[in-house]
Design a protein around this motif. Sequence first.
Motif, PDB file in Angstrom:
ATOM      1  N   LEU A 302     -16.031  14.409-137.121  1.00  0.00           N
ATOM      2  CA  LEU A 302     -15.026  13.947-136.170  1.00  0.00           C
ATOM      3  C   LEU A 302     -15.470  14.214-134.739  1.00  0.00           C
ATOM      4  O   LEU A 302     -15.380  13.344-133.862  1.00  0.00           O
ATOM      5  CB  LEU A 302     -13.698  14.651-136.430  1.00  0.00           C
ATOM      6  N   ASP A 303     -15.950  15.437-134.491  1.00  0.00           N
ATOM      7  CA  ASP A 303     -16.348  15.817-133.133  1.00  0.00           C
ATOM      8  C   ASP A 303     -17.517  14.973-132.638  1.00  0.00           C
ATOM      9  O   ASP A 303     -17.632  14.703-131.435  1.00  0.00           O
ATOM     10  CB  ASP A 303     -16.716  17.302-133.081  1.00  0.00           C
ATOM     11  N   ALA A 304     -18.384  14.577-133.555  1.00  0.00           N
ATOM     12  CA  ALA A 304     -19.548  13.777-133.164  1.00  0.00           C
ATOM     13  C   ALA A 304     -19.227  12.297-133.028  1.00  0.00           C
ATOM     14  O   ALA A 304     -20.088  11.512-132.615  1.00  0.00           O
ATOM     15  CB  ALA A 304     -20.671  13.965-134.187  1.00  0.00           C
ATOM     16  N   GLY A 305     -18.006  11.911-133.365  1.00  0.00           N
ATOM     17  CA  GLY A 305     -17.632  10.506-133.290  1.00  0.00           C
ATOM     18  C   GLY A 305     -18.133   9.671-134.455  1.00  0.00           C
ATOM     19  O   GLY A 305     -17.992   8.443-134.446  1.00  0.00           O
ATOM     20  N   LYS A 306     -18.698  10.328-135.475  1.00  0.00           N
ATOM     21  CA  LYS A 306     -19.190   9.595-136.648  1.00  0.00           C
ATOM     22  C   LYS A 306     -18.052   9.246-137.617  1.00  0.00           C
ATOM     23  O   LYS A 306     -18.135   8.258-138.336  1.00  0.00           O
ATOM     24  CB  LYS A 306     -20.240  10.430-137.387  1.00  0.00           C
TER      25      LYS A 306
END
Length: 501
Positions: A302-306
């Motif tokens: 989630l944090d990486a935008g994946k």
Amino acid sequence: MARVTCPVLGRRIATAEEAAAHIRPGDSVGISGFTGAGFPKAVPQALARRIGEAHARGEEFRIGLWSGASTGPSVDGALAEVHGLDKRLPYSSDPALRRLINSGEVDYVDAHLSHSAQQAWFGFYGPLDVAVVEVAAILPNGLLVPGTSVGNNKTWLDRAEKVILEVNRWLPRDLEGFHDVYYGAAVPPHRIPIQLTHPLQRIGDPYLRVDPAKVVAVVETDAPDRNSPLDAPDDSSRAMAELLVDFLRHEVRAGRMPPGLLPLQSGVGSTPNAVMEGLLHAEFEGLTSFTEVIQDGLLDLLDAGKLASLSATSFGLSPAGQQRFLDNVGSYKGRILLRSQEISNHPELVRRLGVIAINGMIEADVYGNVNSSHVMGSAIMNGIGGSGDFARNAYLNFFVSDSLAKGGLISSIVPMVSHVDHTEHDVHVLITEQGLADLRGLSPSDRADRVIAHCAHPDYRDRLRDYVDRARAARPEARHTPHLLEEALGWHAAYLRDGRM
């Protein structure tokens, strides 16, 4: 900030001891909690003290305990220590309680997690006397803001004769809005299709409901969830993760799934987290997840935008992961939904969404049957949990395990599993650090050759081949799934007798 703003329920604030006094010997008690998140912090411990005092006086006092899944030492452990349980369902991972279950003192109903709520509604477990449910707040109109897990809370609140609420100030007040509680479930013949077609789609309410007349006590607490340190991926789990991620690439190239994959489900443990780590560095974008438990690896995505969206029933974070969530809770709103486990694990939805399921196992046999719950056939480890809900209905499922256990004394690939949780008909792919066996579309004979060649450890591979060859030769008229019945469980018997397979 006041957490109890309902005038009616505000008049029922009590101590944990006063609340626990509403639980009687022989009661069935439904509690909140799922993988160490959202369990009541005070009342179970007060109840354990009360039971211990009763036993010291020579009085009998045991209860049945129903939950969403595992809780923590302050619930299962505390009640096990005072021998306060006579029945437990549907899942537990506490070692003290495990000993009592395996000794026969506690009856354990090991149920599919998607089944437990509906079976309670069907009356299969009998009446529910008391519900003890943790929430983040009680609103002026009496609606409840759920906490870090939803689990079976809706069902316990609806079914229980009496309700005790724990309002935990430790929970972020910003949790309001993270939940989607579906109230459209019904018993046959009144069921209708569940209209969910995307992991983040809302189909219910952000709140839990309770009849105020049933609430006998409201207990205020300020205590954290139980969070276990996350096992760092080792060489073995990373090897399995690489095999799995590469297999997903192959499926995309073959046109069997889109470039952003299908919704992911992962069980708890170091290997599923290693898979998430592998996906973090892979080319896949716009991922989604429809799962039970949110572990650190999903937060990383989630944090990486994946990862675009994440649906679950509970958090199961490490201390570091929990702190990360608490520090940034607002940034996750709108990307995470917590649902009741009868929805997060619902076979209809798992099949409709085309979930990719990744779960651990204790052992698999050469034909693809999987044991995920019992050691040496008889001793329960934790239970089947939600693995059956997902594996049976997944578009694609994986079962993963190291090929060896106990320093090489045990092979996780055996001639015949000592307990069957997932039959050969439900298992698609097996992975160990040795390799990957794609079992889809294969006959039992072909499955055996592939499992032995790709998943068995070299120390046991020749013995497995010898077993299958002799089984094929022994009965030429019965070669579909050949077994030597006098030897099929011989490896397990040898371990129990000699300490090695």
